[in-house]
Design a protein around this motif. Structure first.
Motif: not given
Length: 501
Positions: A237, A322, A325, A328, A331-333
Motif C-alpha cells: 500500500k 482505517n 483507507a 486505497t 481497503k483497511p491497512w
C-alpha cells in the motif's frame, strides 16, 4: 516489497553512519559482543600502509607503517601447535574477545593445543594508518590491502611470553572469519595460499551485488507468517501511495509513525524498516542478531512481530488501520496501527531532541555530516561499502578484482585449504557459497563445506565452553570443525607451500 528494497540500495549505504551513532557496527556481526569479556593486552605490529607500492591505484604512495593491534591467548598452546587467526572485520578487536574465551577459536585451541590471536582490521578500533580519514587517506582501505595485512602478520608476528618462532609458513596458520571477515578469510587463502595453511570462512560473502534486496528472503521464508503477511500488505500500500504521487496521503502516513518531519521518502523508508533490519543500517537488534544460545540472542525482531499481530490492541491503536483507507479504495491497512505504535515506542526515543530529520537522528540529507573526516568505524564501513567490499571494481584495469564466482570453491588448491560454512536463515546467504540456485555442494577433505541446518549469521562462531550441552545442530557443526581441522593438521608435515600437498 519495493519500498523496503530502497533500504537495501541507496538508503542502506547512504546512512551506514547513523547505525554507529545508535549502537555501533560491531554489534551487527557478532552478537557475543554483548557479553562481558576479560581483557587481553593489546600488542602492535608495524604494518606497511601500502603493500603494493607499484600499483597506480594507491598513488600517491606512502612508505610508512602504522601500529596494527592484535590480541592473543596462549593458555592452550603447546609447542608445535597451530596458530588460529581470528579476523576482526568491521569492528574493534576488543569486541571479539569472546571468540578466544568460549567461541570457535577457544574450541579449536583446546582441541589442538593451538594459540589464538585476533587481528584488528586496518581502519577499525585503534588501527588507523592516519590521523584522520580523508578520502585520500582511505584509499588504502581495500580488501586487497587488508588480506595482505593477514599474510604479512602471519610471517612477522611475535607473541610475548611464548617461546619459539610461530610464523608462517613454518607453523600452520588457520584463519577464521565470519561475515565480512569471512570473505576476507576466503580471499586471504586464495591470494596467499603459499603462506597461510588453511581457513574457515563462515557466512562469507564471496560475491558483490548492489543493491541486495535478497537480504529479506530468509525473513520472508522463515519469519512468523502472520507478521510477514501484514508487513508485506502494508508495504504494498505504501508503494501504491508513492507510485501514485499521493503526497497528502504520504504525509498522513508519516504522521501516523510520528515522522512527519522527515522530508525525504527514502529516509522514511529506511526508518520504518528499522524493526526488520537491512543490509547496512539499523539501530536495534534485528533478525540478523538472532542466535542459537538465548544469552547471545536478541528478541527484538519477535517482539516487533508479536506487537504487529496483537489482536488485543486498544481501539486508539487499531483506529489507524482505517485512517488511510480512503486512499486505497476503502481497503483497511490491517495492523498499521500496531506497527506504528510499536515503532513510536521503540524508536522515536532514540532521538530525544525530536529533530527527526537531522543527521543526529533519522535524516541523511545533510552533506556536511558526511564530510566529517574523523576516524571512525562508520566512515570506514561506508567507504568500504561504496568502493567494493571485495576489492577493486571490475571497471578498473589496474588490478584484477578479488571477487570469486559464487560457483567456485574460494581456495587456492595448489596450497592452502579452506572450508566454507553457511547457514540457511542467514540474510547474507544469497552472496555465499551455498546461495539459492547454486549446484548441490559436495564436501571433501581438501575442500570441506557445511550448511548448518536452521542456523543464522555465522552461528558457529558462538560457543559456551561445553560442546555436549549445545543444541545438536550446533554441537555437530563444532565437532565437524574440530575433526576437519585435525585432519588438516595431520597433513601439515607433507605440506609444501605453493606446491600442493
Amino acid at each position: 516489497m519495493r519500498f523496503l528494497s530502497v533500504l537495501a540500495g541507496f538508503v542502506g549505504l547512504a546512512s551506514a553512519m547513523l547505525k554507529v551513532k545508535h549502537r555501533g557496527l560491531d554489534q551487527q556481526s557478532d552478537p557475543l559482543n554483548r557479553r562481558e569479556s576479560a581483557a587481553y593486552p593489546a600488542n602492535t605490529i608495524d604494518m606497511p600502509i601500502d603493500h603494493f607500492p607499484h600499483n597506480p591505484r594507491y598513488a600517491p604512495h606512502v612508505t610508512g607503517t602504522f601500529k596494527q593491534r592484535y590480541f592473543f591467548d596462549s593458555s592452550y598452546y603447546k609447542p608445535g601447535g597451530p596458530v588460529y587467526l581470528y579476523i576482526s572485520g568491521e569492528t574493534s578487536g576488543t569486541n571479539r574477545f569472546s571468540n578466544l574465551q568460549t567461541g570457535i577459536i577457544q574450541i579449536l585451541m583446546e582441541a589442538t593445543n593451538g594459540l589464538g590471536v585476533i587481528i584488528e582490521d586496518r581502519y577499525y578500533g585503534k588501527s588507523y594508518p592516519f590521523a584522520n580519514s580523508t578520502t585520500d587517506n582511505l584509499r588504502y582501505l581495500t580488501t586487497e590491502q587488508t588480506i595482505a595485512d593477514n599474510a604479512y602478520f602471519a610471517q612477522h608476528a611475535t607473541f610475548p611470553g611464548v617461546e619459539g618462532n610461530l610464523t608462517a609458513p613454518g607453523t600452520p596458520w588457520i584463519l577464521y572469519g565470519g561475515s565480512l571477515a569471512g570473505g576476507e578469510t576466503a580471499f586471504s587463502l586464495k591470494e596467499y595460499g603459499d603462506i597461510l595453511f588453511g581457513g574457515i570462512a563462515s557466512s562469507a560473502p564471496v560475491k558483490t551485488v548492489l543493491p541486495y534486496p535478497e537480504w529479506y528472503d530468509p525473513i520472508q521464508k522463515y519469519g512468523p507468517q502472520d507478521c510477514i503477511s501484514s508487513v508485506n500488505a502494508i508495504v504494498e500500500k505504501i508503494d501504491y501511495l508513492v507510485d501514485s504521487h499521493k503526497e497528502e496521503a504520504i504525509n498522513e502516513l508519516k504522521a501516523i509513525f510520528g515522522l512527519e518531519k522527515l522530508k525525504d521518502i527514502r529516509d522514511f523508508a529506511m526508518t520504518i524498516a528499522f524493526p526488520i533490519g537491512g543490509p547496512m543500517n539499523y539501530p536495534k537488534d534485528t533478525w540478523q542478531e538472532l542466535n542459537w544460545y538465548p544469552a547471545y540472542s536478541a528478541p527484538d525482531f519477535f517482539d516487533f512481530c508479536s506487537n504487529v499481530t496483537n489482536i488485543n490492541a486498544p481501539a486508539s491503536v487499531t483506529a489507524f488501520d482505517n485512517a488511510l483507507a480512503k486512499y486505497t479504495h476503502g481497503k483497511p491497512w490491517v495492523n498499521l496501527g500496531n506497527y506504528a505504535d510499536f515503532f513510536k515506542k521503540a524508536f522515536l526515543p532514540l532521538c530525544p531532541s525530536g529533530d527527526y530529520d537531522s543527521t543526529s537522528c533519522f535524516g541523511t540529507q545533510n552533506a556536511s555530516f558526511w564530510a566529517d573526516e574523523s576516524n571512525g568505524p562508520g566512515r570506514s564501513y561506508l567507504y568500504t561499502s561504496n568502493n567494493g567490499v571485495l576489492g577493486p571494481s571490475h571497471a578498473e584495469s589496474t588490478t584484477p578484482s578479488l571477487e570469486l564466482q559464487i560457483s567456485e570453491q574460494p581456495t587456492n588448491t595448489a596450497a592452502s585449504i579452506s572450508k566454507l560454512i553457511d547457514l540457511p536463515i542467514d540474510p547474507w546467504l544469497g552472496l555465499c557459497y551455498h546461495a539459492p540456485g547454486t549446484p548441490v555442494r559436495e564436501s571433501s577433505d581438501l575442500n570441506p563445506e557445511y550448511l548448518i541446518a536452521g542456523a543464522g549469521h555465522h552461528w558457529d562462531s558462538s560457543g559456551i565452553k561445553n560442546i555436549p550441552a549445545e543444541p545438536l545442530f550446533i554441537q555437530q557443526a563444532h565437532l565437524w570443525e574440530i575433526k576437519t581441522v585435525q585432519k588438516w593438521l595431520r597433513t601439515f608435515k607433507d605440506w609444501k607451500p605453493g606446491h600442493g600437498k
